[in-house]
Design a protein around this motif. Structure first.
Motif, short mmCIF file in Angstrom:
data_model
loop_
_atom_site.label_atom_id
_atom_site.label_comp_id
_atom_site.label_asym_id
_atom_site.label_seq_id
_atom_site.Cartn_x
_atom_site.Cartn_y
_atom_site.Cartn_z
N PHE A 1 -20.93 14.01 24.04
CA PHE A 1 -20.36 12.72 23.71
C PHE A 1 -19.62 12.77 22.37
CE2 PHE A 1 -23.18 10.69 26.83
CZ PHE A 1 -22.31 9.75 27.35
N VAL A 2 -18.39 12.31 22.37
CA VAL A 2 -17.64 12.13 21.13
C VAL A 2 -17.67 10.64 20.79
CG1 VAL A 2 -15.39 12.32 20.00
CG2 VAL A 2 -16.15 14.09 21.62
N VAL A 3 -18.27 10.31 19.68
CA VAL A 3 -18.44 8.90 19.32
C VAL A 3 -17.15 8.37 18.72
CG1 VAL A 3 -19.77 7.27 17.96
CG2 VAL A 3 -20.90 9.29 18.93
N ASN A 4 -16.52 7.45 19.39
CA ASN A 4 -15.34 6.76 18.89
C ASN A 4 -15.35 5.35 19.47
OD1 ASN A 4 -14.48 7.05 21.59
ND2 ASN A 4 -13.38 8.94 21.12
N ASN A 5 -14.27 4.64 19.34
CA ASN A 5 -14.25 3.26 19.84
C ASN A 5 -13.45 3.13 21.12
OD1 ASN A 5 -11.69 3.65 18.77
ND2 ASN A 5 -11.50 1.53 18.07
N ASP A 6 -13.24 4.21 21.86
CA ASP A 6 -12.45 4.14 23.08
C ASP A 6 -13.10 3.24 24.12
OD1 ASP A 6 -10.56 5.75 21.99
OD2 ASP A 6 -11.08 7.55 23.12
N TYR A 7 -14.43 3.33 24.26
CA TYR A 7 -15.11 2.47 25.23
C TYR A 7 -14.91 1.00 24.89
CZ TYR A 7 -17.66 6.71 26.66
OH TYR A 7 -18.01 7.96 27.10
N GLU A 8 -15.08 0.68 23.62
CA GLU A 8 -14.96 -0.72 23.19
C GLU A 8 -13.54 -1.25 23.38
OE1 GLU A 8 -16.54 1.64 21.56
OE2 GLU A 8 -18.59 0.88 21.85
N ARG A 9 -12.53 -0.39 23.30
CA ARG A 9 -11.14 -0.82 23.45
C ARG A 9 -10.83 -1.25 24.88
NH1 ARG A 9 -7.35 3.80 21.20
NH2 ARG A 9 -5.80 2.38 22.09
N VAL A 10 -11.54 -0.72 25.85
CA VAL A 10 -11.21 -1.00 27.24
C VAL A 10 -12.28 -1.82 27.95
CG1 VAL A 10 -9.80 1.07 27.44
CG2 VAL A 10 -12.22 1.18 28.06
N MET A 11 -13.38 -2.17 27.28
CA MET A 11 -14.45 -2.94 27.91
C MET A 11 -14.57 -4.31 27.25
SD MET A 11 -17.73 -0.69 28.99
CE MET A 11 -18.49 -2.21 29.57
N PRO A 12 -14.16 -5.38 27.93
CA PRO A 12 -14.28 -6.73 27.36
C PRO A 12 -15.68 -7.30 27.52
CG PRO A 12 -13.19 -6.83 29.49
CD PRO A 12 -13.48 -5.39 29.23
N MET A 13 -16.67 -6.52 27.11
CA MET A 13 -18.07 -6.94 27.16
C MET A 13 -18.74 -6.55 25.85
SD MET A 13 -19.14 -5.73 31.03
CE MET A 13 -20.62 -6.72 31.13
N ASP A 14 -19.75 -7.31 25.45
CA ASP A 14 -20.50 -7.01 24.24
C ASP A 14 -21.63 -6.04 24.59
OD1 ASP A 14 -18.89 -8.69 22.73
OD2 ASP A 14 -20.11 -10.45 23.23
N VAL A 15 -21.25 -4.80 24.88
CA VAL A 15 -22.20 -3.76 25.26
C VAL A 15 -21.87 -2.49 24.48
CG1 VAL A 15 -23.02 -2.30 27.15
CG2 VAL A 15 -22.53 -4.71 27.59
N TYR A 16 -22.89 -1.86 23.90
CA TYR A 16 -22.72 -0.58 23.21
C TYR A 16 -22.87 0.52 24.26
CZ TYR A 16 -23.22 -3.23 18.88
OH TYR A 16 -23.05 -4.13 17.86
N LEU A 17 -21.76 0.90 24.86
CA LEU A 17 -21.81 1.76 26.05
C LEU A 17 -22.25 3.19 25.72
CD1 LEU A 17 -21.41 1.62 29.06
CD2 LEU A 17 -19.03 2.31 28.74
N THR A 18 -21.79 3.75 24.61
CA THR A 18 -22.19 5.11 24.24
C THR A 18 -23.70 5.20 24.07
OG1 THR A 18 -20.08 5.48 23.10
CG2 THR A 18 -21.88 6.98 22.59
N GLN A 19 -24.26 4.25 23.35
CA GLN A 19 -25.70 4.25 23.13
C GLN A 19 -26.46 4.02 24.44
OE1 GLN A 19 -23.45 2.78 21.30
NE2 GLN A 19 -23.73 3.52 19.22
N LEU A 20 -25.92 3.15 25.30
CA LEU A 20 -26.58 2.89 26.57
C LEU A 20 -26.63 4.16 27.43
CD1 LEU A 20 -27.82 1.08 28.73
CD2 LEU A 20 -25.51 0.39 29.39
N MET A 21 -25.50 4.88 27.52
CA MET A 21 -25.47 6.09 28.33
C MET A 21 -26.46 7.13 27.81
SD MET A 21 -23.48 5.66 30.84
CE MET A 21 -22.73 4.08 31.26
N LYS A 22 -26.59 7.25 26.51
CA LYS A 22 -27.54 8.22 25.95
C LYS A 22 -28.97 7.82 26.26
CE LYS A 22 -24.62 9.92 22.17
NZ LYS A 22 -24.50 10.10 20.71
#
Length: 538
Positions: free
Chosen positions: A466-487
């Motif tokens: 996993f490369v931690v950046n804000n790419d997930y947040e840029r494309v997901m209009p939800m208040d979810v920390y997706l990187t942390q959730l996947m881990k």
């Protein structure tokens, strides 16, 4: 005297204009510097006073139930109010959500806005893997050579025998196709030229809820209803908090659902009426806020309508539920249904027949004439593309983000509304990551995109950490920390998974993040593993 926001804004403009005139008048004098400093100090003081008033105004209104996406609670106008596109008049006073996060992948091969009535399929299939939560080997009630009518039961889950799965068309059972470990892959039917539906003894649309549930279970319409969390077939023993229906799709090269409802408005309305009998809460209808004028969906009654505008995934029912009434925990049960499911439900009660007819899109840059066709659920894909020659392509049931590779001998998924044909990306690119010579879709500004693109299946890299950046947040209009959730899913941390919002998500909600992922992580598969773990934990 009541000081309004407009009064303060006008005063600010008058003050700025007055100071400017005074500075010009005194330019010829010896005190120009003193006047200039005084004017700047006065402007700063006035700005501080207005800013403090603005902050107090926001704090005062913050405790009240006001949708911040609709109302500007401050004194200063937003940039969107000054330079943004004006909202169409028909949306004034409506529940309106403008989503800014997301990404529309610019692909070639969008379907024409007409329906091709010449394209036909003769073979159709009902496939147990389309329905999450079933046992891999259901009880099959038909054999090869049996004649069935549309709506006849063909299999049911041994653990949930009340839920019946029925034939999408009338005809002859050609094959009960098995997969790994003798699991049922599909039941294939050769369709009759003239379709015949099973006969039903219809209850009243105003009957008791329990009577309606029993009828829907027996009729075969019930599997069209899906349940959140987990996106499984709805549990008839539960009463949902709410029911969500989305009427549009923002997926790449998506079909136009307005073609589905054209001429079938009465069936859709009746389907919505029936759904209201199944919940103690509300039926929410997600509508396309990008339209220039009202559509047939805007005239639907007996549902709370919400308009959504923004890039993909604004059309996903999970995204809409997040912004309307989010799912908080595993017991916060909601049901969802798509346009085709509502039409099948309404047609059953209006005409007394099981009808899975639907409009789907045949799309992709490899097609000479992308178009819409009218067919039935589970149509054979090869027959839909009859007469078209392809080389080195992949046929996908669904869109490029969430669809499944099925090939031209496969069948349309029960919930899919499009077929996409794209080129196989089996040609390696030397230093492709370093020298992106070929144009490609990307959310990164380092790779500019001009016009529509013809995609391939090449992932342009391999799976890595996993490369931690804000790419997930840029494309997901939800208040979810997706990187942390996947881990947390990968280490099976159940409490963290629940706290990070896994119950709100299904595969289609993270598909765009998977496209944008620089780590090439299979987010959809990881999420499904997490959902299964949470479901097993109860």
């Amino acid at each position: 005297m009541k000081i309004t926001r407009q009064t303060l804004q006008r005063s600010l403009l008058l003050l700025v204009g007055g100071v400017g005139l005074q500075s010009q008048a005194s330019a010829s004098g010896n005190n120009l510097l003193i006047y200039s400093i005084a004017a700047v100090a006065l402007l700063l003081l006035f700005f501080i006073i207005i800013s403090v008033a603005d902050n107090f105004m926001v704090l005062d209104l913050g405790d009240k139930k006001i949708d911040k996406s609709k109302v500007n609670m401050g004194l200063y106008p937003r940039m969107s109010e000054l330079f943004g596109k004006r909202r169409p008049e028909y949306l004034e006073g409506e529940n309106y959500h403008k989503l800014t996060r997301g990404y529309d992948i610019p692909l070639e091969g969008a379907p024409a806005a007409t329906i091709d009535v010449q394209t036909k399929a003769t073979r159709f299939a009902i496939m147990p893997p389309d329905f999450d939560g079933l046992m891999p080997i259901p009880k099959v009630t038909v054999e090869e050579g049996d004649a069935v009518k549309a709506g006849d039961v063909v299999f049911y889950d041994k653990k949930k025998d009340r839920i019946k799965f029925v034939a999408p068309v009338s005809g002859e059972v050609l094959e009960v196709k098995r997969g790994l470990k003798r699991s049922i892959d599909s039941i294939i039917i050769l369709a009759d030229k003239e379709q015949v539906s099973r006969e039903y003894e219809l209850p009243s649309p105003h009957a008791e809820r329990s009577e309606l549930v029993d009828f829907l279970l027996e009729s075969g319409v019930w599997p069209s209803i899906r349940q959140r969390p987990f996106n499984t077939v709805a549990d008839p023993e539960l009463t949902p908090r709410d029911i969500f229906v989305t009427t549009f799709s923002t997926a790449p090269l998506a079909y136009d659902s307005k073609l589905s409802i054209a001429g079938r408005e009465e069936e859709f309305q009746l389907g919505i009426n029936i759904l209201n009998r199944l919940t103690d809460g509300l039926v929410y209808l997600g509508l396309d806020g990008r339209e220039d004028g009202p559509t047939a969906y805007g005239r639907v009654a007996n549902a709370q309508k919400h308009y959504f505008e923004g890039p993909h995934p604004a059309g996903n029912v999970g995204i809409q539920a997040h912004h309307i009434h989010p799912i908080g925990n595993a017991q916060d049960t909601c049901w969802t249904m798509d346009v085709n499911g509502v039409l099948t439900l309404g047609t059953l009660f209006l005409k007394g027949k099981y009808d899975t007819s639907r409009v789907i899109a045949l799309t992709g840059a490899e097609m000479a004439d992308p178009r819409h066709v009218r067919t039935y659920a589970g149509a054979n894909i090869g027959e839909l593309y009859a007469g078209t020659n392809f080389e080195n392509v992949r046929a996908i049931s669904g869109d490029v983000l969430t669809g499944h590779k099925v090939g031209f001998d496969g069948f349309l998924g029960f919930f899919d509304t499009q077929v996409t044909v794209i080129e196989e990306g089996n040609e390696p690119e030397i230093f492709g990551w370093l020298l992106p010579i070929k144009p490609r879709a990307s959310i990164s500004r380092t790779i500019p995109t001009f016009g529509k693109l013809a995609p391939t299946t090449n992932s342009h890299g391999e799976r890595r950490a996993f490369v931690v950046n804000n790419d997930y947040e840029r494309v997901m209009p939800m208040d979810v920390y997706l990187t942390q959730l996947m881990k947390t899913i990968m280490i099976s941390d159940f409490e963290a998974m629940e706290g990070l919002g896994i119950y709100e998500l299904v595969e289609e909600d993270v598909a765009l993040a998977e496209f944008a992922c620089v780590s090439k992580q299979p987010l959809q598969y990881i999420l499904r593993d997490g959902l299964r773990l949470m479901q097993q934990q109860g």
